[in-house]
Design a protein around this motif. Structure first.
Motif, short mmCIF file in Angstrom:
data_model
loop_
_atom_site.label_atom_id
_atom_site.label_comp_id
_atom_site.label_asym_id
_atom_site.label_seq_id
_atom_site.Cartn_x
_atom_site.Cartn_y
_atom_site.Cartn_z
N ILE A 229 5.94 23.07 8.05
CA ILE A 229 7.18 22.50 7.54
C ILE A 229 6.85 21.50 6.45
O ILE A 229 5.86 20.75 6.54
N VAL A 230 7.65 21.51 5.39
CA VAL A 230 7.53 20.57 4.27
C VAL A 230 8.88 19.88 4.14
O VAL A 230 9.91 20.54 4.07
N VAL A 231 8.88 18.54 4.13
CA VAL A 231 10.13 17.79 4.06
C VAL A 231 10.04 16.77 2.93
O VAL A 231 9.17 15.90 2.94
N CYS A 232 10.92 16.87 1.95
CA CYS A 232 11.02 15.83 0.91
C CYS A 232 12.45 15.84 0.39
O CYS A 232 13.10 16.88 0.34
N SER A 233 12.94 14.67 0.00
CA SER A 233 14.34 14.56 -0.41
C SER A 233 14.61 15.33 -1.69
O SER A 233 15.66 15.94 -1.86
N SER A 234 13.63 15.32 -2.61
CA SER A 234 13.82 15.99 -3.90
C SER A 234 12.55 16.75 -4.27
O SER A 234 11.47 16.15 -4.39
N LEU A 235 12.67 18.05 -4.44
CA LEU A 235 11.51 18.87 -4.80
C LEU A 235 11.12 18.57 -6.24
O LEU A 235 11.93 18.69 -7.15
N SER A 236 9.86 18.19 -6.45
CA SER A 236 9.41 17.82 -7.79
C SER A 236 7.89 17.91 -7.87
O SER A 236 7.20 18.02 -6.86
N LYS A 237 7.39 17.83 -9.10
CA LYS A 237 5.94 17.84 -9.32
C LYS A 237 5.29 16.64 -8.63
O LYS A 237 4.21 16.75 -8.05
N GLU A 238 5.96 15.46 -8.70
CA GLU A 238 5.41 14.25 -8.09
C GLU A 238 5.28 14.39 -6.57
O GLU A 238 4.42 13.77 -5.96
N LYS A 239 6.13 15.21 -5.99
CA LYS A 239 6.05 15.47 -4.55
C LYS A 239 5.03 16.56 -4.23
O LYS A 239 4.89 16.97 -3.08
N GLY A 240 4.34 17.05 -5.27
CA GLY A 240 3.25 17.99 -5.06
C GLY A 240 3.68 19.42 -4.82
O GLY A 240 2.87 20.25 -4.37
N ILE A 241 4.93 19.76 -5.13
CA ILE A 241 5.43 21.09 -4.81
C ILE A 241 4.76 22.16 -5.67
O ILE A 241 4.46 23.27 -5.20
N ASP A 242 4.50 21.84 -6.95
CA ASP A 242 3.81 22.81 -7.82
C ASP A 242 2.46 23.20 -7.22
O ASP A 242 2.15 24.39 -7.05
N ASN A 243 1.64 22.19 -6.92
CA ASN A 243 0.32 22.47 -6.35
C ASN A 243 0.41 23.18 -5.00
O ASN A 243 -0.41 24.04 -4.68
N LEU A 244 1.42 22.81 -4.22
CA LEU A 244 1.59 23.44 -2.91
C LEU A 244 1.82 24.95 -3.06
O LEU A 244 1.21 25.75 -2.34
N PHE A 245 2.66 25.34 -4.01
CA PHE A 245 2.95 26.76 -4.18
C PHE A 245 1.71 27.55 -4.59
O PHE A 245 1.48 28.66 -4.11
N TYR A 246 0.91 26.96 -5.47
CA TYR A 246 -0.33 27.64 -5.87
C TYR A 246 -1.33 27.67 -4.71
O TYR A 246 -2.09 28.64 -4.56
N ALA A 247 -1.31 26.62 -3.87
CA ALA A 247 -2.17 26.61 -2.68
C ALA A 247 -1.70 27.66 -1.67
O ALA A 247 -2.52 28.30 -1.00
N ILE A 248 -0.39 27.83 -1.54
CA ILE A 248 0.14 28.87 -0.66
C ILE A 248 -0.32 30.24 -1.14
O ILE A 248 -0.73 31.10 -0.34
N LYS A 249 -0.28 30.44 -2.45
CA LYS A 249 -0.74 31.72 -3.01
C LYS A 249 -2.19 32.00 -2.61
O LYS A 249 -2.52 33.11 -2.17
N ARG A 250 -3.05 30.98 -2.72
CA ARG A 250 -4.47 31.16 -2.40
C ARG A 250 -4.68 31.37 -0.90
O ARG A 250 -5.46 32.22 -0.49
N SER A 251 -3.97 30.58 -0.09
CA SER A 251 -4.20 30.67 1.36
C SER A 251 -3.69 31.98 1.95
O SER A 251 -4.27 32.52 2.89
N THR A 252 -2.60 32.51 1.39
CA THR A 252 -2.05 33.76 1.93
C THR A 252 -2.90 34.97 1.55
O THR A 252 -2.72 36.05 2.13
N LEU A 253 -3.82 34.81 0.61
CA LEU A 253 -4.76 35.89 0.32
C LEU A 253 -5.76 36.05 1.46
O LEU A 253 -6.32 37.13 1.67
N GLU A 254 -5.99 34.94 2.22
CA GLU A 254 -6.93 34.97 3.35
C GLU A 254 -6.22 35.20 4.67
O GLU A 254 -6.75 35.87 5.56
N MET A 255 -5.02 34.61 4.81
CA MET A 255 -4.26 34.73 6.06
C MET A 255 -2.82 35.07 5.72
O MET A 255 -2.15 34.30 5.02
N SER A 256 -2.35 36.18 6.20
CA SER A 256 -0.99 36.60 5.85
C SER A 256 0.05 36.15 6.87
O SER A 256 1.25 36.13 6.56
N ALA A 257 -0.39 35.78 8.08
CA ALA A 257 0.56 35.41 9.14
C ALA A 257 0.89 33.92 9.06
O ALA A 257 0.65 33.15 9.99
#
Length: 404
Positions: A229-257
């Motif tokens: 779960i990710v919780v933040c009042s406003s989705l933004s670069k400062e809240k790290g959402i950009d990096n999170l999405f790219y990290a999700i891309k990398r992690s789902t290549l190893e684990m799909s569940a």
């Protein structure tokens, strides 16, 4: 004993969750100390905001304000906590600064006069954030000799609006903090920032979380997907959402569940939905938008772990909400979370590093069986529960009033 609490922002029609934790702390204090009268003054609403960027909206707001009630409304939340509100116009403090100072100070004084007329002399003022509330308390201290405490929450400290504006920083931030009878920092990161930039020491008292709303349920096992779960009042670069999405891309290549439930909104919401589609990770993400406290707490309970991907956090209430529900935390090293996250309740990773965040996601899944839900909850109760935090705040109040 009469305590007046002044938040620097608060929920309004456009943002019903803004500054909600200020009010929740006041409710907690009133519940823990029924012999004390607490008065919560809500000023700085954006319900009637005037801005040259939105001319027609400003004209509409001005007309609405003209026909609105100008009386101070008083709502009693319980026997010893009252909330004071008054309709008012608002505009950026960068324009007509002296007029704005006078306007809001006059509104505040009307509230103060009503409180003293009905309940007697005010014992202490508690401002949340050095500006605008801390600055207003400094002016009240000058005029009425009422001691005041500031809890500093700014992240980053100071806010970007004060960058390269030394005169404003000196007048509104530095002066307020130096004139306060006590400064409370919500984390050691915040304490160090204040020492470095204002040369004023402070005591560290963290924010709290309502443990009767955020509580655990039986730990999930053998689920089809591991849910973050990710919780933040406003989705933004400062809240790290950009990096999170790219990290999700990398992690789902190893684990799909894996699945990620994201609570939050903001002007870039559609951009992030598009980015998820572009990265082909939209099936791993559910966007929930803004949810109320009860809905948010239930989403925590239905998750396996919490992610805090921010670039900077002065504290992170979302982290302690996770602890309250007994789930471990994966957080970047971004300020406040370093006080909260340890080897017993989570993982800290390098800030602004997609690779480290992706590795942290995989590591959290692999180490999940090592975390004990009861231990996480017990640590929360010891450090961040209502009674733990309110006792520290009241000790500060008593110390300040005793010495004045």
């Amino acid at each position: 004993m009469n305590i007046v609490i002044l938040p620097s922002w608060h929920p309004d029609k456009n943002n019903p969750l803004a500054g909600l934790f200020f009010r929740e702390q006041a409710i907690g204090l009133a519940r823990q100390y029924p012999q004390v009268n607490f008065h919560f003054i809500e000023i700085n609403s954006n319900d009637f905001l005037l801005s040259p960027r939105f001319l027609y909206k400003s004209i509409y707001n001005l007309i609405k304000f003209t026909f609105s009630s100008k009386n101070i409304s008083i709502d009693r939340l319980n026997s010893n906590l009252l909330i004071y509100r008054k309709n008012h116009i608002n505009w950026s403090f960068l324009h007509f600064k002296k007029l704005r100072e006078l306007y809001f100070y006059c509104i505040l004084k009307k509230n103060i006069n009503i409180i003293e007329m009905d309940y007697g002399k005010i014992s202490l003022l508690h401002a949340h954030v050095s500006f605008p509330s801390g600055f207003n308390c400094y002016k009240l201290k000058e005029e009425f000799n009422i001691p005041f405490v500031i809890t500093e929450h700014m992240g980053p400290f100071p806010f970007a609006v004060f960058d390269n504006k030394k005169d404003l920083f000196e007048r509104y931030i530095k002066k307020s903090l130096h004139e306060s009878n006590r400064v409370i920092s919500i984390s050691h990161y915040m304490r160090n920032e204040i020492i470095k930039k204002v040369h004023r020491d402070s005591i560290v008292i963290p924010n709290m979380c309502n443990e009767s709303v955020f509580y655990p349920k039986e730990k999930r096992i053998n689920n089809k997907n591991f849910t973050f779960i990710v919780v933040c009042s406003s989705l933004s670069k400062e809240k790290g959402i950009d990096n999170l999405f790219y990290a999700i891309k990398r992690s789902t290549l190893e684990m799909s569940a894996i699945h990620f439930n994201i609570i939050g909104n903001g002007i870039k919401m559609q951009n992030y939905m598009y980015l998820a589609k572009t990265l082909n990770i939209e099936n791993f993400i559910t966007f929930y938008g803004i949810r109320n406290r009860l809905e948010t707490a239930e989403l925590y309970r239905n998750a396996d772990a919490f992610i805090q991907p921010s670039e900077i956090e002065s504290f992170s209430i979302a982290c302690i909400e996770a602890l309250a529900t007994g789930i471990p935390i994966l957080s970047t090293i971004c300020g406040g979370p370093e006080d909260i996250v340890n080897e017993n309740n989570g993982i800290l990773v390098k800030n602004k590093s997609i690779e480290d965040l992706a590795n942290g996601i995989i590591s959290m899944i692999n180490k999940y069986h090592l975390y004990n839900q009861n231990d996480i909850r017990n640590e929360f109760m010891e450090k961040y529960s209502e009674i733990a935090v309110c006792n520290k705040i009241m000790a500060c109040y008593l110390d300040v009033t005793k010495n004045n």
